[in-house]
Design a protein around this motif. Structure first.
Motif, PDB file in Angstrom:
ATOM      1  N   LEU A   9       0.870  -1.186   0.000  1.00 38.56           N
ATOM      2  CA  LEU A   9       0.000   0.000   0.000  1.00 38.56           C
ATOM      3  C   LEU A   9       0.905   1.233   0.000  1.00 38.56           C
ATOM      4  N   TYR A  10       0.714   2.101  -0.982  1.00 35.63           N
ATOM      5  CA  TYR A  10       1.548   3.283  -1.072  1.00 35.63           C
ATOM      6  C   TYR A  10       0.723   4.511  -0.716  1.00 35.63           C
ATOM      7  N   VAL A  11       1.148   5.245   0.309  1.00 38.71           N
ATOM      8  CA  VAL A  11       0.346   6.366   0.800  1.00 38.71           C
ATOM      9  C   VAL A  11       1.074   7.681   0.548  1.00 38.71           C
ATOM     10  N   ASP A  12       0.472   8.532  -0.265  1.00 40.88           N
ATOM     11  CA  ASP A  12       1.068   9.838  -0.549  1.00 40.88           C
ATOM     12  C   ASP A  12      -0.050  10.757  -1.021  1.00 40.88           C
ATOM     13  N   ASP A  13       0.053  12.040  -0.658  1.00 47.13           N
ATOM     14  CA  ASP A  13      -1.027  12.947  -1.069  1.00 47.13           C
ATOM     15  C   ASP A  13      -0.840  13.466  -2.486  1.00 47.13           C
ATOM     16  N   ARG A  18       1.999   8.953  -6.625  1.00 45.47           N
ATOM     17  CA  ARG A  18       1.266   7.687  -6.454  1.00 45.47           C
ATOM     18  C   ARG A  18       1.260   6.884  -7.751  1.00 45.47           C
ATOM     19  N   ARG A  19       0.960   7.625  -8.860  1.00 43.84           N
ATOM     20  CA  ARG A  19       0.845   6.936 -10.137  1.00 43.84           C
ATOM     21  C   ARG A  19       2.195   6.337 -10.544  1.00 43.84           C
ATOM     22  N   LEU A  20       3.231   7.118 -10.422  1.00 43.09           N
ATOM     23  CA  LEU A  20       4.561   6.674 -10.814  1.00 43.09           C
ATOM     24  C   LEU A  20       4.986   5.420 -10.044  1.00 43.09           C
ATOM     25  N   VAL A  21       4.845   5.505  -8.715  1.00 44.65           N
ATOM     26  CA  VAL A  21       5.298   4.398  -7.875  1.00 44.65           C
ATOM     27  C   VAL A  21       4.467   3.147  -8.132  1.00 44.65           C
ATOM     28  N   ARG A  22       3.167   3.359  -8.252  1.00 45.35           N
ATOM     29  CA  ARG A  22       2.306   2.201  -8.470  1.00 45.35           C
ATOM     30  C   ARG A  22       2.721   1.457  -9.742  1.00 45.35           C
ATOM     31  N   VAL A  32      -0.353  -3.742  -5.938  1.00 55.91           N
ATOM     32  CA  VAL A  32      -0.203  -2.423  -5.334  1.00 55.91           C
ATOM     33  C   VAL A  32      -1.532  -1.701  -5.216  1.00 55.91           C
ATOM     34  N   ALA A  33      -1.760  -1.113  -4.053  1.00 51.67           N
ATOM     35  CA  ALA A  33      -2.890  -0.203  -3.894  1.00 51.67           C
ATOM     36  C   ALA A  33      -2.325   1.114  -3.402  1.00 51.67           C
ATOM     37  N   THR A  34      -3.078   2.211  -3.566  1.00 59.49           N
ATOM     38  CA  THR A  34      -2.582   3.491  -3.071  1.00 59.49           C
ATOM     39  C   THR A  34      -3.670   4.156  -2.249  1.00 59.49           C
ATOM     40  N   GLY A  37      -4.137   9.543   1.996  1.00 62.23           N
ATOM     41  CA  GLY A  37      -4.020  10.116   3.331  1.00 62.23           C
ATOM     42  C   GLY A  37      -4.157   9.028   4.385  1.00 62.23           C
ATOM     43  N   VAL A  38      -4.008   9.456   5.645  1.00 65.67           N
ATOM     44  CA  VAL A  38      -4.003   8.494   6.748  1.00 65.67           C
ATOM     45  C   VAL A  38      -5.330   7.740   6.842  1.00 65.67           C
ATOM     46  N   GLN A  39      -6.444   8.466   6.836  1.00 72.27           N
ATOM     47  CA  GLN A  39      -7.736   7.799   7.023  1.00 72.27           C
ATOM     48  C   GLN A  39      -8.058   6.798   5.910  1.00 72.27           C
ATOM     49  N   PRO A  40      -7.922   7.209   4.626  1.00 70.14           N
ATOM     50  CA  PRO A  40      -8.184   6.222   3.569  1.00 70.14           C
ATOM     51  C   PRO A  40      -7.254   5.009   3.656  1.00 70.14           C
ATOM     52  N   ALA A  41      -6.015   5.252   4.074  1.00 72.35           N
ATOM     53  CA  ALA A  41      -5.077   4.134   4.203  1.00 72.35           C
ATOM     54  C   ALA A  41      -5.562   3.161   5.271  1.00 72.35           C
ATOM     55  N   LEU A  42      -5.983   3.714   6.423  1.00 72.69           N
ATOM     56  CA  LEU A  42      -6.456   2.836   7.498  1.00 72.69           C
ATOM     57  C   LEU A  42      -7.693   2.067   7.064  1.00 72.69           C
TER      58      LEU A  42
END
Ligand SMILES: Nc1ncnc2c1ncn2[C@@H]1O[C@H](COP(=O)(O)OP(=O)(O)OP(=O)(O)O)[C@@H](O)[C@H]1O
Ligand SMILES: [Mg+2]
Length: 459
Positions: A9-13, A18-22, A32-34, A37-42
């Motif tokens: 899971l890659y978390v970045d605002d 996000r697109r590049l890393v994914r 891979v999922a992205t 922010g903190v809440q969507p990641a949790l």
């Protein structure tokens, strides 16, 4: 292992990152999922397990450290890698202290990302292997019980093997051992594992019944056979019909009854006291004694012919002090047993208490250990069993300078034991056993011949 099974899971605002890393990680074969922010990641973590979370340290919606803390709390086997801007090394160090696996500096170098991915994959692989190894060990430990019997020592394992081997043949067995070593429970297990296991198991202590009554007790009597015999009564042989009769303290049997018992064993027929006719019984006999039977035979207490008849298979249970490795297992077994019938559960036995149990000499053997644990469970006030819950004699054993060393045995005896162990562990492959022992197969073979050791488990 196939590291490409790993989920990330890659978390970045920042959407572009996000697109590049994914895309990059997907090319590497990760799933891979992205999240932005903190809440969507949790939220995603609650729905699905991720092996690795990469998270930006500073995001408008909240910091990577919060996310890290929450993951370590709720998803302990997810690895977290913090991605930091330059100049925030201190925060990165703090992240490591909070349990992050590593950190990456921005701008992200894709090669570093790849490297971290495969390092974590490798770590996962090792952990998995470790867990499997532990499971396998746990299964092996299972063989350290057999029916009702508990014990890891070699003599106990040999007893399990023996019981297993004789289960279909139903021979008479003579069980020897000091008081409280477990003769009766061994007899019970021999009975229960045999195909007679569902039929009665009847135990009688030959030393505890008044002489005059023992015959009628064993074989039954007819009404009027003696004063007090107001009606017909079946003996223990009849009660045990189809099952097993356990004759405890068999050397205490009076001579007349020894003759009668021998006859019953040979003819498989019993004659109740006062009866004219014999009747057939189908009873397997197991016997036990806590005195030295050979001595009892020499002293003419036990008839040799009866002794040979009973001693078709012989089991000797060593005293507990010569198989101390069984103590922890037995102690915890009794603790569990008592927990099951009590409302106050004892969670464990602490180090000091266990040390004391291991050092003490156990003149009363397993029965004494069982009593000590029961007493500690009933009287102790703490959650577990502590040194202070044990009787004085055992506490002072703990205070003794050092545990008595086990008696020295000859090199020859040690060598025999080692060879037997190696053979057992290699399913009696001489080649494998020789390798295990670090000697030449021909040397091993010579030793086997010299010591007259058996090359198969069936002797
Ligand atoms: N290996 C073992 N595993 C589990 N429990 C055991 C074991 N050995 C003994 N016990 C328990 O210890 C207690 C004493 O065992 P048992 O009555 O079989 O001993 P014994 O040799 O017949 O003693 P005695 O000579 O005094 O009659 C019993 O409660 C028994 O269940
Ligand atoms: Mg007994």
């Amino acid at each position: 292992m196939d590291e490409h099974q790993l989920t990330i899971l890659y978390v970045d605002d920042e959407p572009a990152i996000r697109r590049l890393v994914r895309e990059f990680l997907q090319q590497q074969g990760y799933r891979v999922a992205t999240a932005d922010g903190v809440q969507p990641a949790l939220a995603k973590l609650r729905r699905k397990h991720f092996d690795i979370v990469f998270t930006d340290l500073k995001m408008p919606s909240g910091g990577g450290l919060e996310l890290l803390t929450e993951i370590k709390r709720a998803h302990a086997d997810t690895e977290v890698v913090i991605v930091t801007g330059h100049g925030s090394i201190e925060t990165a160090v703090q992240a490591l202290k909070l349990g992050a696996y590593d950190y990456l500096q921005k701008p992200i170098k894709l090669e570093k990302l790849k490297l971290l991915g495969s390092r974590i994959a490798e770590k996962r692989h090792l952990e998995l292997e470790n867990r499997e190894l532990k499971n396998r060990l746990a299964q092996r430990i299972q063989t350290h019980r057999y029916g009702l019997l508990v014990g890891v020592s070699e003599p106990m394992q040999a007893i399990y093997e023996l019981i297993e081997r004789i289960r279909d043949d139903l021979p008479t067995v003579l069980i020897q051992g000091d008081s409280g070593t477990g003769k009766e429970i061994v007899a019970k297990v021999i009975h229960e594992t045999s195909r007679r296991g569902r039929r009665p198991f009847v135990a009688v202590n030959c030393g505890a019944i008044v002489d005059g009554l023992l015959e009628s007790e064993l074989f039954g009597h007819k009404r009027g056979a003696f004063s007090g015999a107001v009606q017909d009564k079946a003996g223990l042989f009849q009660t045990a019909d189809g099952g097993t009769l356990f004759l405890d303290e068999v050397a205490e049997l009076p001579p007349v009854l020894q003759v009668k018992l021998l006859r019953v064993l040979q003819e498989k027929r019993v004659r109740p006291v006062g009866a004219v006719e014999e009747s057939a019984v189908d009873v397997r006999v197991l016997a036990a004694t806590n005195r030295n039977v050979e001595q009892a035979v020499a002293d003419r207490k036990l008839r040799p012919d009866l002794y040979y008849r009973l001693n078709v298979v012989s089991i000797r249970i060593p005293p507990l002090s010569s198989r101390r490795e069984d103590i922890p297992l037995l102690a915890n077994h009794f603790r569990d047993k008592i927990n099951r019938r009590s409302h106050r559960r004892k969670t464990g036995i602490d180090r000091a208490a266990m040390d004391a149990l291991l050092r003490y000499d156990w003149p009363g053997n397993v029965r004494e250990l069982e009593n000590v644990i029961e007493r500690a469970c009933v009287l102790g006030r703490g959650d577990g069993i502590a040194l202070t819950d044990l009787p004085n004699a055992i506490r002072s054993a703990a205070a003794a300078p050092s545990r008595q060393e086990s008696p020295l045995v000859s090199l020859r005896e040690n060598e025999i034991r080692l060879i037997q162990k190696a053979l057992r562990q290699t399913q009696y492959s001489k080649k494998a056993a020789a390798r295990l022992l670090g000697i030449d197969p021909s040397t091993l073979y010579r030793k086997i011949k010299r010591y007259g050791l058996s090359l198969s488990p069936n002797r």
